[in-house]
Design a protein around this motif. Structure first.
Motif, PDB file in Angstrom:
ATOM      1  N   VAL A  27       0.897  -1.143  -0.032  1.00 14.45           N
ATOM      2  CA  VAL A  27       0.102   0.106  -0.211  1.00 14.45           C
ATOM      3  C   VAL A  27       0.908   1.151   0.148  1.00 14.45           C
ATOM      4  O   VAL A  27       1.535   1.782   1.062  1.00 14.45           O
ATOM      5  N   VAL A  28       0.872   1.868  -1.191  1.00 10.65           N
ATOM      6  CA  VAL A  28       1.980   2.917  -1.417  1.00 10.65           C
ATOM      7  C   VAL A  28       1.268   4.300  -0.761  1.00 10.65           C
ATOM      8  O   VAL A  28       2.045   5.292  -0.508  1.00 10.65           O
ATOM      9  N   ALA A  29      -0.125   4.491  -0.880  1.00 12.97           N
ATOM     10  CA  ALA A  29      -0.640   5.792  -0.369  1.00 12.97           C
ATOM     11  C   ALA A  29      -2.263   5.187   0.060  1.00 12.97           C
ATOM     12  O   ALA A  29      -2.699   4.241  -0.497  1.00 12.97           O
ATOM     13  N   ARG A  46      -8.189  13.757  11.655  1.00 14.73           N
ATOM     14  CA  ARG A  46      -8.187  13.017  10.428  1.00 14.73           C
ATOM     15  C   ARG A  46      -9.071  11.906  10.229  1.00 14.73           C
ATOM     16  O   ARG A  46      -9.480  11.521  11.412  1.00 14.73           O
ATOM     17  N   SER A  47      -9.490  11.339   9.184  1.00 14.43           N
ATOM     18  CA  SER A  47     -10.410  10.391   9.204  1.00 14.43           C
ATOM     19  C   SER A  47      -9.850   9.097   9.673  1.00 14.43           C
ATOM     20  O   SER A  47      -8.555   8.964   9.896  1.00 14.43           O
ATOM     21  N   PRO A  48     -10.633   8.092  10.102  1.00 14.67           N
ATOM     22  CA  PRO A  48      -9.932   6.833  10.755  1.00 14.67           C
ATOM     23  C   PRO A  48      -8.985   6.033   9.637  1.00 14.67           C
ATOM     24  O   PRO A  48      -8.016   5.480  10.200  1.00 14.67           O
ATOM     25  N   VAL A  49      -9.260   6.161   8.340  1.00  9.84           N
ATOM     26  CA  VAL A  49      -8.296   5.590   7.601  1.00  9.84           C
ATOM     27  C   VAL A  49      -7.146   6.052   7.147  1.00  9.84           C
ATOM     28  O   VAL A  49      -6.063   5.661   7.209  1.00  9.84           O
ATOM     29  N   GLY A  50      -7.183   7.605   7.275  1.00 14.47           N
ATOM     30  CA  GLY A  50      -6.025   8.478   7.321  1.00 14.47           C
ATOM     31  C   GLY A  50      -5.348   8.442   8.521  1.00 14.47           C
ATOM     32  O   GLY A  50      -3.800   8.187   8.474  1.00 14.47           O
ATOM     33  N   ALA A  51      -5.948   8.054   9.646  1.00 12.87           N
ATOM     34  CA  ALA A  51      -5.205   7.917  11.115  1.00 12.87           C
ATOM     35  C   ALA A  51      -4.234   6.752  10.964  1.00 12.87           C
ATOM     36  O   ALA A  51      -3.239   6.488  11.348  1.00 12.87           O
ATOM     37  N   LEU A  52      -4.975   5.694  10.505  1.00 12.44           N
ATOM     38  CA  LEU A  52      -4.199   4.351  10.447  1.00 12.44           C
ATOM     39  C   LEU A  52      -3.100   4.409   9.379  1.00 12.44           C
ATOM     40  O   LEU A  52      -1.938   3.655   9.733  1.00 12.44           O
ATOM     41  N   ALA A  53      -3.280   4.962   8.330  1.00 18.46           N
ATOM     42  CA  ALA A  53      -2.263   5.066   7.372  1.00 18.46           C
ATOM     43  C   ALA A  53      -1.039   5.806   7.894  1.00 18.46           C
ATOM     44  O   ALA A  53       0.295   5.695   7.732  1.00 18.46           O
ATOM     45  N   ASP A  54      -1.132   6.979   8.803  1.00 20.08           N
ATOM     46  CA  ASP A  54      -0.332   7.780   9.487  1.00 20.08           C
ATOM     47  C   ASP A  54       0.584   6.961  10.496  1.00 20.08           C
ATOM     48  O   ASP A  54       1.689   7.117  10.523  1.00 20.08           O
ATOM     49  N   GLU A  55      -0.194   5.879  11.103  1.00 20.75           N
ATOM     50  CA  GLU A  55       0.639   5.151  12.045  1.00 20.75           C
ATOM     51  C   GLU A  55       1.606   4.215  11.391  1.00 20.75           C
ATOM     52  O   GLU A  55       2.494   3.575  11.902  1.00 20.75           O
ATOM     53  N   LEU A  61      -3.434  11.167   0.838  1.00 14.03           N
ATOM     54  CA  LEU A  61      -3.769  11.983   0.078  1.00 14.03           C
ATOM     55  C   LEU A  61      -5.271  12.444   0.481  1.00 14.03           C
ATOM     56  O   LEU A  61      -6.054  11.497   0.388  1.00 14.03           O
ATOM     57  N   THR A  62      -5.721  13.563   0.380  1.00 18.34           N
ATOM     58  CA  THR A  62      -7.044  14.266   0.779  1.00 18.34           C
ATOM     59  C   THR A  62      -7.432  15.111  -0.276  1.00 18.34           C
ATOM     60  O   THR A  62      -7.694  16.204   0.370  1.00 18.34           O
TER      61      THR A  62
END
Length: 308
Positions: A27-29, A46-55, A61-62
């Motif tokens: 998963v590159v982004a 941040r959305s839940p998906v964005g927060a998990l990606a940050d982790e 990308l938003t």
């Protein structure tokens, strides 16, 4: 495969985790809805998906719109082989759909072509479906009409709320989405066009749609309340103010008028067009959620008062 995952709410998290953990895919982004105010303090989150990606150190990308030139340019630079989607929440223009070699593949929580649209699980509960499921399909311009890669089925339990059913589907659907990505990479999975028959629509449910009118059958009221639990939440009117309703239970009581309240020692009943329903928890305006019997005692309900 190189993947760019698109999703926003918590229901998308099992799928994103499965893809992140897969040794076969990278998963590159992620693409998610822009950060937005939430909660009483209206703090931008941040959305839940964005927060998990940050982790996981994954680029987020938003775009305000998925057709924005800067977003399309970055998407092309990432060179995804495929873009899996779970509850992203925005339309994808053809310019975005054309970027990945294997297109955008959506996990939709119904057995397509049944319940195309934003609220398939809520529709399945409200209409009394005994079996539902999830489907993976290639996104095309027409709403939820693309060819299907695979499905999983799920029994709708007698007392399921939409939230409970969706939680189970998010887990089994994650396995389906991962196996779909595997099959696409292997070249062993072929998408099959949806049949022209059996199409039904499940548009987004509004707060107005969640109002309970007691002029219909107890079964319909039961399904409606469970179908809009937890979101947007069922409600009715008492003494001119909104009263939020948790799931109700049909009974065999037949001597109450439509909307008429009866307060008993251990339960509160409301008349419908057929048999009465027993209220579960309720929440009056400005009050905490509580058992219906406690609410009724505090409200000092008079004989003949009604909901609706």
């Amino acid at each position: 495969m190189r993947l760019v995952f698109a999703g926003t709410p918590e229901v998308a998290l099992p799928s994103l985790r499965a893809l992140i953990d897969s040794p076969r895919h990278e998963v590159v982004a992620v693409v998610t809805r822009p950060d937005a105010p939430a909660g009483r303090g209206r703090k931008v989150l941040r959305s839940p998906v964005g927060a998990l990606a940050d982790e996981h150190g994954i680029e987020v990308l938003t775009p305000a719109k998925a057709g924005a030139p800067d977003f399309l340019a970055r998407l092309a630079e990432l060179e995804p082989d495929c873009c899996p989607v779970v509850a992203y929440g925005a339309l994808l223009p053809q310019s975005a759909l054309d970027v990945p070699e294997h297109g955008w593949v959506n996990l939709h929580f119904s057995l397509l072509p049944a319940w195309r649209g934003a609220a398939p699980v809520q529709a399945a509960v409200r209409h009394g479906d005994e079996i539902t499921g999830a489907s993976t399909f290639r996104i095309v311009r027409e709403l939820d009409a693309g060819p299907v890669f695979g499905v999983v089925t799920e029994k709708v339990r007698e007392r399921d709320t939409a939230g409970e059913l969706l939680e189970r589907l998010s887990v089994s659907g994650a396995d389906l989405l991962l196996s779909t990505m595997d099959g696409i990479e292997d070249g062993t999975l072929v998408a099959v066009d949806q049949p022209a028959e059996g199409v039904s629509l499940a548009p987004k449910i509004t707060v107005a749609d969640a109002r309970v009118e007691f002029t219909v059958a107890a079964t319909a009221i039961d399904r409606l309340v469970r179908g809009v639990t937890p979101d947007p939440g069922a409600w009715t009117v008492f003494r001119g103010e909104r009263l939020k309703l948790a799931p109700v239970q049909p009974t065999d009581v037949t001597d109450l008028a439509v909307g008429e309240l009866r307060v008993e020692k251990r339960r509160v009943l409301v008349g419908t067009a057929t048999t009465a329903v027993q209220l579960g928890e309720v929440q009056a305006q400005g009050k905490k959620r509580m058992a219906a019997v406690d609410w009724a005692r505090g409200s000092r309900i008079d004989v003949g008062e009604r909901l609706g």
